[in-house]
Design a protein around this motif. Structure first.
Motif, PDB file in Angstrom:
ATOM      1  N   TYR A   1       0.809  -1.217   0.000  1.00  0.00           N
ATOM      2  CA  TYR A   1       0.000   0.000   0.000  1.00  0.00           C
ATOM      3  C   TYR A   1       0.844   1.270   0.000  1.00  0.00           C
ATOM      4  N   ILE A   2       1.921   1.311   0.739  1.00  0.00           N
ATOM      5  CA  ILE A   2       2.732   2.529   0.829  1.00  0.00           C
ATOM      6  C   ILE A   2       3.299   2.918  -0.532  1.00  0.00           C
ATOM      7  N   ASP A   3       3.598   1.933  -1.367  1.00  0.00           N
ATOM      8  CA  ASP A   3       4.089   2.222  -2.714  1.00  0.00           C
ATOM      9  C   ASP A   3       2.981   2.797  -3.586  1.00  0.00           C
ATOM     10  N   ARG A   4       1.766   2.411  -3.318  1.00  0.00           N
ATOM     11  CA  ARG A   4       0.643   2.973  -4.067  1.00  0.00           C
ATOM     12  C   ARG A   4       0.440   4.452  -3.710  1.00  0.00           C
ATOM     13  N   ILE A   5       0.739   4.794  -2.488  1.00  0.00           N
ATOM     14  CA  ILE A   5       0.700   6.210  -2.104  1.00  0.00           C
ATOM     15  C   ILE A   5       1.744   6.983  -2.897  1.00  0.00           C
ATOM     16  N   VAL A   6       2.930   6.424  -2.991  1.00  0.00           N
ATOM     17  CA  VAL A   6       4.000   7.060  -3.768  1.00  0.00           C
ATOM     18  C   VAL A   6       3.558   7.254  -5.213  1.00  0.00           C
ATOM     19  N   HIS A   7       2.938   6.244  -5.801  1.00  0.00           N
ATOM     20  CA  HIS A   7       2.479   6.338  -7.181  1.00  0.00           C
ATOM     21  C   HIS A   7       1.435   7.447  -7.338  1.00  0.00           C
ATOM     22  N   GLN A   8       0.489   7.487  -6.406  1.00  0.00           N
ATOM     23  CA  GLN A   8      -0.542   8.517  -6.457  1.00  0.00           C
ATOM     24  C   GLN A   8       0.082   9.907  -6.382  1.00  0.00           C
ATOM     25  N   TRP A   9       1.025  10.070  -5.497  1.00  0.00           N
ATOM     26  CA  TRP A   9       1.696  11.365  -5.338  1.00  0.00           C
ATOM     27  C   TRP A   9       2.452  11.746  -6.602  1.00  0.00           C
ATOM     28  N   TYR A  10       3.226  10.827  -7.139  1.00  0.00           N
ATOM     29  CA  TYR A  10       4.056  11.111  -8.303  1.00  0.00           C
ATOM     30  C   TYR A  10       3.210  11.488  -9.518  1.00  0.00           C
ATOM     31  N   VAL A  11       2.200  10.684  -9.790  1.00  0.00           N
ATOM     32  CA  VAL A  11       1.368  10.930 -10.967  1.00  0.00           C
ATOM     33  C   VAL A  11       0.582  12.229 -10.829  1.00  0.00           C
ATOM     34  N   GLU A  12      -0.025  12.447  -9.660  1.00  0.00           N
ATOM     35  CA  GLU A  12      -0.861  13.637  -9.450  1.00  0.00           C
ATOM     36  C   GLU A  12      -0.040  14.923  -9.475  1.00  0.00           C
ATOM     37  N   GLU A  13       1.147  14.907  -8.921  1.00  0.00           N
ATOM     38  CA  GLU A  13       1.935  16.133  -8.783  1.00  0.00           C
ATOM     39  C   GLU A  13       2.806  16.450  -9.992  1.00  0.00           C
ATOM     40  N   PHE A  14       3.186  15.437 -10.762  1.00  0.00           N
ATOM     41  CA  PHE A  14       4.149  15.684 -11.833  1.00  0.00           C
ATOM     42  C   PHE A  14       3.657  15.255 -13.215  1.00  0.00           C
ATOM     43  N   ILE A  15       3.078  14.075 -13.320  1.00  0.00           N
ATOM     44  CA  ILE A  15       2.676  13.579 -14.633  1.00  0.00           C
ATOM     45  C   ILE A  15       1.427  14.282 -15.154  1.00  0.00           C
ATOM     46  N   LEU A  16       0.353  14.264 -14.380  1.00  0.00           N
ATOM     47  CA  LEU A  16      -0.910  14.819 -14.865  1.00  0.00           C
ATOM     48  C   LEU A  16      -0.860  16.322 -15.139  1.00  0.00           C
ATOM     49  N   PRO A  17      -0.349  17.149 -14.237  1.00  0.00           N
ATOM     50  CA  PRO A  17      -0.399  18.590 -14.510  1.00  0.00           C
ATOM     51  C   PRO A  17       0.560  19.049 -15.594  1.00  0.00           C
ATOM     52  N   PHE A  18       1.620  18.288 -15.866  1.00  0.00           N
ATOM     53  CA  PHE A  18       2.607  18.746 -16.836  1.00  0.00           C
ATOM     54  C   PHE A  18       2.394  18.151 -18.224  1.00  0.00           C
ATOM     55  N   PHE A  19       2.155  16.846 -18.296  1.00  0.00           N
ATOM     56  CA  PHE A  19       2.084  16.188 -19.598  1.00  0.00           C
ATOM     57  C   PHE A  19       0.708  16.265 -20.250  1.00  0.00           C
ATOM     58  N   VAL A  20      -0.348  16.054 -19.489  1.00  0.00           N
ATOM     59  CA  VAL A  20      -1.679  15.989 -20.082  1.00  0.00           C
ATOM     60  C   VAL A  20      -2.059  17.260 -20.836  1.00  0.00           C
ATOM     61  N   PRO A  21      -1.770  18.467 -20.331  1.00  0.00           N
ATOM     62  CA  PRO A  21      -2.120  19.671 -21.098  1.00  0.00           C
ATOM     63  C   PRO A  21      -1.428  19.767 -22.457  1.00  0.00           C
ATOM     64  N   LYS A  22      -0.387  19.003 -22.674  1.00  0.00           N
ATOM     65  CA  LYS A  22       0.328  19.033 -23.946  1.00  0.00           C
ATOM     66  C   LYS A  22      -0.336  18.174 -25.015  1.00  0.00           C
ATOM     67  N   PHE A  23      -1.244  17.303 -24.611  1.00  0.00           N
ATOM     68  CA  PHE A  23      -1.828  16.351 -25.549  1.00  0.00           C
ATOM     69  C   PHE A  23      -2.914  17.003 -26.391  1.00  0.00           C
ATOM     70  N   ILE A  24      -3.173  16.414 -27.548  1.00  0.00           N
ATOM     71  CA  ILE A  24      -4.291  16.854 -28.362  1.00  0.00           C
ATOM     72  C   ILE A  24      -5.586  16.510 -27.635  1.00  0.00           C
ATOM     73  N   GLN A  25      -6.661  17.154 -28.011  1.00  0.00           N
ATOM     74  CA  GLN A  25      -7.947  16.955 -27.338  1.00  0.00           C
ATOM     75  C   GLN A  25      -8.524  15.567 -27.572  1.00  0.00           C
ATOM     76  N   ASP A  26      -7.983  14.839 -28.528  1.00  0.00           N
ATOM     77  CA  ASP A  26      -8.498  13.508 -28.812  1.00  0.00           C
ATOM     78  C   ASP A  26      -7.691  12.406 -28.124  1.00  0.00           C
ATOM     79  N   SER A  27      -6.950  12.759 -27.085  1.00  0.00           N
ATOM     80  CA  SER A  27      -6.339  11.766 -26.210  1.00  0.00           C
ATOM     81  C   SER A  27      -7.314  11.512 -25.060  1.00  0.00           C
TER      82      SER A  27
END
Length: 200
Positions: A81-107
């Motif tokens: 479970y503790i590793d899942r917390i790490v994953h949630q933190w990493y994706v929410e703080e770095f992956i989603l806010p930075f990469f997703v806005p770069k994608f086309i609207q059809d992603s």
């Protein structure tokens, strides 16, 4: 939106953000034993996790391996479970806010407020448009066979490295990407399930 992520790791490594990641990781999981055990000493566990990440001593736990047979046979490797917390933190703080806005609207894959139904609605719009303009049209539906088992870790890390200028974040990203043995193939059920679909 900046071209590369810089000076973000330390700002987003906080007790509060790890606590929020815990809430997301525990959501809709019921009263699972591992979550109950973690919450019995929540503050200490989160502070220890914070220090391990801060001191660059974080190491993932051991995998629990099992097989699912629906919709197809797959070997799943889940982490504590503790590793899942790490994953949630990493994706929410770095992956989603930075990469997703770069994608086309059809992603649509793994993107909040999009998903399968939104994809179908957009597909229907394109179908009507193509029929109006061309009369006959074709739709390609395909899947990459054993995609996660054939991912080259160096390739994935190179993609992320081009977009990460924060040394602490890059070091931590490397720990996550090179999780598991071998140069090719990644465990299904880990951080890669959250990272990889957005690059497809």
């Amino acid at each position: 939106m900046p071209h590369t992520l810089r000076n973000v790791f330390q700002d987003r490594l906080t007790y509060i953000k790890l606590y929020e990641a815990h809430l997301r990781a525990a959501k809709n999981k019921g009263k699972r034993r591992d979550i109950i055990h973690f919450e019995m000493d929540l503050e200490t566990n989160l502070m220890n996790l914070y220090r391990n990440i801060q001191n660059k001593t974080y190491q993932r736990g051991n995998y629990h391996v099992f097989t699912v047979r629906e919709p197809k046979v797959r070997v799943i490797q889940s982490l504590p479970y503790i590793d899942r917390i790490v994953h949630q933190w990493y994706v929410e703080e770095f992956i989603l806010p930075f990469f997703v806005p770069k994608f086309i609207q059809d992603s649509y894959a793994c993107i909040k407020n999009r998903g399968t139904h939104k994809a179908v609605e957009k597909l229907q719009i394109y179908m009507r448009k193509m029929k109006r303009i061309h009369g006959t049209y074709y739709i390609l539906k395909c899947d990459i066979k054993k995609y996660f088992y054939t991912i080259h870790k160096d390739t994935l890390f190179a993609i992320l490295k081009r977009n990460i200028g924060d040394r602490d974040l890059l070091d931590f990203t490397k720990v996550l990407v090179y999780d598991g043995e071998g140069e090719v193939g990644i465990p299904i059920g880990t951080i890669h399930r959250n990272i990889l679909p957005i690059f497809i």
